[in-house]
Motif scaffolding. Structure first.
Motif, PDB file in Angstrom:
ATOM      1  N   ALA A  40      -9.078  -0.195   0.838  1.00 60.38           N
ATOM      2  CA  ALA A  40      -8.430  -1.138  -0.078  1.00 60.38           C
ATOM      3  C   ALA A  40      -9.469  -1.920  -0.875  1.00 60.38           C
ATOM      4  CB  ALA A  40      -7.522  -2.089   0.699  1.00 60.38           C
ATOM      5  N   ILE A  75       0.836  -1.204   0.000  1.00 60.52           N
ATOM      6  CA  ILE A  75       0.000   0.000   0.000  1.00 60.52           C
ATOM      7  C   ILE A  75       0.870   1.252   0.000  1.00 60.52           C
ATOM      8  CG2 ILE A  75      -1.647   1.369   1.360  1.00 60.52           C
ATOM      9  CD1 ILE A  75      -2.929  -1.041   0.058  1.00 60.52           C
ATOM     10  N   ALA A  96      -3.342  -6.818  -1.328  1.00 59.93           N
ATOM     11  CA  ALA A  96      -2.654  -5.706  -0.662  1.00 59.93           C
ATOM     12  C   ALA A  96      -1.830  -6.254   0.494  1.00 59.93           C
ATOM     13  CB  ALA A  96      -3.667  -4.700  -0.133  1.00 59.93           C
ATOM     14  N   TYR A 128      -6.396  -8.436   1.804  1.00 56.18           N
ATOM     15  CA  TYR A 128      -5.573  -7.469   2.522  1.00 56.18           C
ATOM     16  C   TYR A 128      -4.776  -8.210   3.580  1.00 56.18           C
ATOM     17  CZ  TYR A 128      -4.440  -2.888   4.494  1.00 56.18           C
ATOM     18  OH  TYR A 128      -3.786  -1.756   4.914  1.00 56.18           O
TER      19      TYR A 128
END
Length: 146
Positions: free
Chosen positions: A113, A71, A99, A121
């Motif tokens: 996200a 990120i 991510a 994530y």
């Protein structure tokens, strides 16, 4: 005006009944080396880049099945890259977007996200087994559709 297209589900992504092509994007050399080595040992083809600005030009030539993206990467944030990927794949199957972040760990960060286009994530240091499981799942979903 064309109708909005929804993100493709795993079953609608490209045929992955083969080793996956995975683009790893992170400015941390240890993270890149660890993920690259792990994924190559799993039989995947891996390309590594170290800035957000290098991700978008790599996509048309490498054609990744999955992108693992930090990120907080210099050049262009992971959020901006994910949003650009989401918008550039409106008429075709887009890569699985994962991510990873060591800084942005709150629930709100995960929500952002998801909204910009990430499918998963992970928080650094991420468990390598979790990365492998996500990619294995993608490969199995693709194999079912072939």
């Amino acid at each position: 005006m064309q109708p909005n297209r929804q993100r493709p589900s795993g079953e609608e992504r490209r045929d992955t009944n083969r080793p996956l092509r995975v683009l790893v994007a992170d400015d941390d050399a240890d993270t890149v080396k660890t993920l690259t080595t792990l994924l190559e040992l799993e039989g995947h083809a891996v390309r590594a880049v170290h800035s957000g600005a290098d991700v978008l030009p790599a996509i048309p030539t490498f054609r990744p099945d999955a992108i693992i993206l930090d990120i907080s990467i210099p050049g262009l944030s992971g959020y901006a890259v994910a949003q650009a990927v989401r918008h550039s794949f409106t008429d075709m199957r887009r890569p699985l977007m994962i991510a990873i972040s060591g800084m942005w760990k709150q629930a709100g960060d995960r929500l952002v996200a998801q909204q910009v286009g990430f499918d998963h994530y992970l928080v650094k240091p991420c468990d390598p087994r979790e990365v492998v499981q996500l990619l294995d799942k993608l490969g199995k979903q693709g194999a079912k559709t072939s």
